[in-house]
Write a protein that holds these residues in place. Sequence first.
Motif, PDB file in Angstrom:
ATOM      1  N   GLY A  23      43.715  12.957  28.540  1.00 40.15           N
ATOM      2  CA  GLY A  23      43.747  12.757  27.078  1.00 40.15           C
ATOM      3  C   GLY A  23      43.184  13.765  25.995  1.00 40.15           C
ATOM      4  O   GLY A  23      43.097  14.657  25.996  1.00 40.15           O
ATOM      5  N   ASN A  24      41.911  13.223  25.610  1.00 39.89           N
ATOM      6  CA  ASN A  24      40.496  13.531  24.563  1.00 39.89           C
ATOM      7  C   ASN A  24      39.383  14.609  25.278  1.00 39.89           C
ATOM      8  O   ASN A  24      39.714  15.877  25.023  1.00 39.89           O
ATOM      9  N   ASN A 100      40.320  19.547  15.824  1.00 38.62           N
ATOM     10  CA  ASN A 100      40.042  18.674  16.624  1.00 38.62           C
ATOM     11  C   ASN A 100      42.432  17.920  16.327  1.00 38.62           C
ATOM     12  O   ASN A 100      42.852  17.104  15.901  1.00 38.62           O
ATOM     13  N   LYS A 102      45.872  16.243  17.089  1.00 44.73           N
ATOM     14  CA  LYS A 102      45.976  15.012  17.737  1.00 44.73           C
ATOM     15  C   LYS A 102      47.320  15.381  18.972  1.00 44.73           C
ATOM     16  O   LYS A 102      47.631  16.568  18.880  1.00 44.73           O
ATOM     17  N   PRO A 104      45.770  16.288  22.196  1.00 40.13           N
ATOM     18  CA  PRO A 104      45.286  17.656  22.302  1.00 40.13           C
ATOM     19  C   PRO A 104      45.714  17.502  23.831  1.00 40.13           C
ATOM     20  O   PRO A 104      46.248  19.232  24.086  1.00 40.13           O
TER      21      PRO A 104
END
Length: 488
Positions: A23-24, A100, A102, A104
């Motif tokens: 994820g992030n 940032n 989308k 990532p």
Amino acid sequence: MEQLLILLIFLPVIGALVTAFTGNAAKHVALVFAVASLALTAVVAGQFIPDASTQFVVNLPWIQDLGIHFHAGIDGISLITVLLTNVLVPIIILASYQHNYKSPAGFFALILFMQAGLLVVFTAMDAFLFYIGWEAALIPIYFICAIWGGKDRIKVNMKFFVYTIAGSLFMLLGIIYLYLQNPAHNFDIQAFYQLHLDPVQQGWIFWSFFIAFAIKMPIFPFHTWQPDTYTEAPAAGTMLLSGIMLKMGIYGVIRWLLPIVPAGVQEWGNTAIILSIIGIVYASLIAFKQKDAKRLIAYSSIAHVGLISAGIFALNTQGMQGAMIQMLSHGVNVIGLFFVLDIIFSRVKTNTIAELGGIAKSAPKLAIAFLIIVLGTVALPGTNGFIGEFLLLIGIYQYNIWAVVFAGLTVIFGAVYMFRLYQNIMLGKTNELTVGFADIKGTEQIVLVIICALIIVLGVYPKPILHLSEASVQQLLEQVNQKLTSVK
């Protein structure tokens, strides 16, 4: 020893799989794996003996019925490209921290998958494995550009994909033909080196491989996909394409084309040099007219790669050694240039040169870093670009004095358009876009410090890099000359 190379190749694959599910936190995980790959590369380089032998060899049966093996190894030539890949990938990932993106996890996983494909290309000693790596490196960059690129990304990316796939098919036909001519019925690179092909056969094989490699570099007239793709790709995609991926073509010429079909190179090498020099002059003149800074750097890359290509086909030690160190230097410099432009675009949302100016007044750190990168790009003595271009020009001079006269224009023209670019962006009056321009900090500053340090260190002390490849380059040229003698 072989476990080191297996781990070196597959660590980015493991990293990509892990990154895809994080994820992030993907960028941090990807950076950890990229730095781990760099550390492992340092271990390999530390254990490497700088002679002409191939080391860390892996040779495992894969598809035995077709004589296909997972056969890979590292010599002085491939070590330079492995260093190039594993030094630049963590820099590219760190340079992407300011964005940032989308999805990532998908973005950074694709970077690591591409790293694995590149490492396969640079270490493969089996032609089938080489082709698999060649295609495996293409697929991630296609999706990086298609998903995270600019507004015209689909059209531009399709052109890039068609060009590269067409080139790959030519190369595949050449590989299959060599396989059919090989009495051992395998794809082993040494078996291909030992084939006795007549000059006509070598001419056809030369073009089947050269077209694929020329598209990837790119060399005139196979270059038309490049400026649009570099412009529309996301910053990390442009860095991957310009810094590392185009070196696949250069490496392919050195590792596969020259030693397999030296008579073909002797017959058509002059044509390749002429095309390379045309590209130098053409791309440099086009660069003068560019209004977009990213496109200007794209055309300058064509000119610099044209010089590398001409040096390789000169078939002498100076040209080949110049190509080896210039691959590394060009990768560092072009990533630095595109990163500076990415920083500028992130602040003011434009790369149009006429809309910029006076940035140095409010961003002196960025201005200093940009100047060092520009000096490396124009080959100022004491920077990384100097020794490579110096050796390349000597190599081309030994081949033909008129060739070096025109090839040398890349140095003159490059200095003019690069200094003019710097002047128009960094100096002069500020405007409403640049008056409050924020200076670099955090990861931006770390990346540029690393790049500037590499430019200076490689420029002041290039001997270790040249020493790594020297014996392998000498052996390759001797092998080419011996085959030419036997053909005659």
